[in-house]
Design a protein around this motif. Structure first.
Motif, PDB file in Angstrom:
ATOM      1  N   CYS A  32      -3.908  -3.246   6.524  1.00  0.00           N
ATOM      2  CA  CYS A  32      -4.625  -2.096   7.084  1.00  0.00           C
ATOM      3  C   CYS A  32      -4.377  -1.995   8.595  1.00  0.00           C
ATOM      4  O   CYS A  32      -4.925  -2.772   9.383  1.00  0.00           O
ATOM      5  N   VAL A  70      -2.153   7.037  -0.273  1.00  0.00           N
ATOM      6  CA  VAL A  70      -2.532   7.796   0.927  1.00  0.00           C
ATOM      7  C   VAL A  70      -1.471   8.869   1.144  1.00  0.00           C
ATOM      8  O   VAL A  70      -0.269   8.580   1.136  1.00  0.00           O
ATOM      9  N   SER A 104      -2.359  -3.402   1.844  1.00  0.00           N
ATOM     10  CA  SER A 104      -1.699  -3.842   3.077  1.00  0.00           C
ATOM     11  C   SER A 104      -2.762  -4.447   3.997  1.00  0.00           C
ATOM     12  O   SER A 104      -3.957  -4.359   3.709  1.00  0.00           O
ATOM     13  N   GLU A 137       0.852  -1.203   0.000  1.00  0.00           N
ATOM     14  CA  GLU A 137       0.000   0.000   0.000  1.00  0.00           C
ATOM     15  C   GLU A 137       0.889   1.255   0.000  1.00  0.00           C
ATOM     16  O   GLU A 137       1.779   1.398   0.845  1.00  0.00           O
ATOM     17  N   HIS A 163      -0.777   1.921   7.892  1.00  0.00           N
ATOM     18  CA  HIS A 163       0.292   1.617   6.934  1.00  0.00           C
ATOM     19  C   HIS A 163       1.089   2.888   6.649  1.00  0.00           C
ATOM     20  O   HIS A 163       2.310   2.834   6.461  1.00  0.00           O
ATOM     21  N   CYS A 168      -3.955   6.516  10.017  1.00  0.00           N
ATOM     22  CA  CYS A 168      -3.626   5.514   9.001  1.00  0.00           C
ATOM     23  C   CYS A 168      -2.409   4.721   9.463  1.00  0.00           C
ATOM     24  O   CYS A 168      -1.327   5.292   9.675  1.00  0.00           O
TER      25      CYS A 168
HETATM   26  O1  PYC Z   1      -3.372   1.167   7.305  1.00  0.00           O
HETATM   27  O2  PYC Z   1      -4.845   2.124   8.596  1.00  0.00           O
HETATM   28  C1  PYC Z   1      -4.408   1.841   7.477  1.00  0.00           C
HETATM   29  C2  PYC Z   1      -5.132   2.330   6.273  1.00  0.00           C
HETATM   30  C3  PYC Z   1      -6.296   3.029   6.244  1.00  0.00           C
HETATM   31  C4  PYC Z   1      -6.563   3.284   4.897  1.00  0.00           C
HETATM   32  C5  PYC Z   1      -5.556   2.728   4.146  1.00  0.00           C
HETATM   33  N1  PYC Z   1      -4.678   2.147   5.019  1.00  0.00           N
END
Ligand code: PYC
Length: 310
Positions: free
Chosen positions: A244, A62, A242, A16, A92, A90
């Motif tokens: 998340c 992101v 990822s 990600e 990742h 967030c």
């Molecule tokens: O890793 O929390 C995370 C996340 C949120 C949106 C994309 N990744």
């Protein structure tokens, strides 16, 4: 308005991407990181979207906007945003930001503090300079086994799903009775099921605490190489490559509430792309679940984004 040149460092955490915006400190104004997040939300079309979206980016990036921290004990303040707006937190991207600061030579291995709109996060940079652990914000299961009708979905055979509503820095609806295989080859079907579930939550007025929108849907299933696997639909209708970080934190909070994971035990979460985060939690003095996550990130690009202004 953005200046004509914006410097960014791109990283990848378990598949990600994160785009860390540097040299724009002072653009987002406000006495707290929450105020600066609000500023970016209000000016998203002119400040946030051009940085992460096409033609300079895409819908899965992101953004991590670096500011001077309010608390001088933090190495940076960060506001996270994606293709459609601002995020609260967030996971990742936290790993991406810490690994990127290390790549810049601005952080050495050890414990550091980073300020986000939802609070100060303690992070640990490991000796390889790429692996990062962090303690996320207090996470909680808000409601268990909430049944939702999903009539429009062709992939959810019985037209209903049951899931937990939980907070892990963002609001999640976590479903395990979806009946789908969590395989990358089935990503279109997973996407359409998760979108139908999200639409149904909205239609039925099902929210997080205080009416907070549930903007992430997490389909949960078994894994061959970890304790569980997930498919996470993010707010801009892209899926997380990822595992998340906030979604894994929400999952940990649900396992803790169900008595299925004890404090200090390790839970490994695999993503739809096969990458993994390791998680555990502690219980703080107020009884809250504080998840700790570990993952790693690679810096992949040093970029100057160019903007032409009339
Ligand atoms: O890793 O929390 C995370 C996340 C949120 C949106 C994309 N990744």
């Amino acid at each position: 308005m953005l200046p004509s040149r914006v410097k960014a460092l791109d990283s990848h955490t378990g598949g990600e991407p994160t785009r860390m915006v540097i040299d724009l400190d002072g653009t987002l104004v406000g006495p707290t990181m929450a105020d600066r997040r609000l500023h970016l939300r209000q000016e998203f079309a002119t400040l946030g979207a051009p940085i992460v979206n096409e033609p300079r980016g895409n819908e899965i990036i992101v953004g991590a906007w670096i500011c001077q921290p309010v608390d001088p004990n933090c190495f940076a303040g960060v506001v996270f945003f994606n293709n459609v707006g601002v995020l609260q937190m967030c996971g990742h991207a936290t790993i991406g930001v810490v690994a990127t600061f290390a790549w810049q030579g601005k952080l050495t291995p050890g414990i550091h503090r980073m300020e986000t709109p939802v609070g100060i996060i303690e992070v640990e940079l490991h000796p390889d300079g790429k692996t990062v652990s962090f303690e996320n914000v207090a996470s909680r299961r808000y409601q268990a086994a909430v049944r939702v009708e999903v009539p429009g979905s062709t992939s959810l055979a019985n037209g209903f799903v049951t899931g937990d509503i939980a907070y892990g820095g963002n609001w999640f609806y976590l479903v395990d009775d979806h009946g789908l295989d969590l395989e990358l080859s089935d990503v279109d079907e997973l996407m359409s099921a998760a979108l139908a579930i999200k639409a149904s939550l909205r239609e039925h007025g099902i929210t997080g605490e205080d009416g907070a929108e549930i903007d992430h849907v997490e389909l949960v299933g078994p894994s061959d190489r970890a304790d569980a696997k997930n498919f996470v639909l993010c707010p801009g209708n892209a899926y997380d490559r990822s595992p998340c970080g906030t979604g894994t934190s929400a999952k940990v909070a649900c396992l803790a509430a169900a008595g299925k994971l004890k404090a200090g035990e390790t839970f490994r979460q695999e993503s739809i792309t096969g990458s993994c985060f390791e998680a555990s939690y502690r219980v703080d003095e107020s009884g809250a679940v504080i998840p700790k996550l570990t993952g790693s990130a690679e810096v992949i690009a040093e970029t100057t984004l160019l903007f032409e202004h009339e």
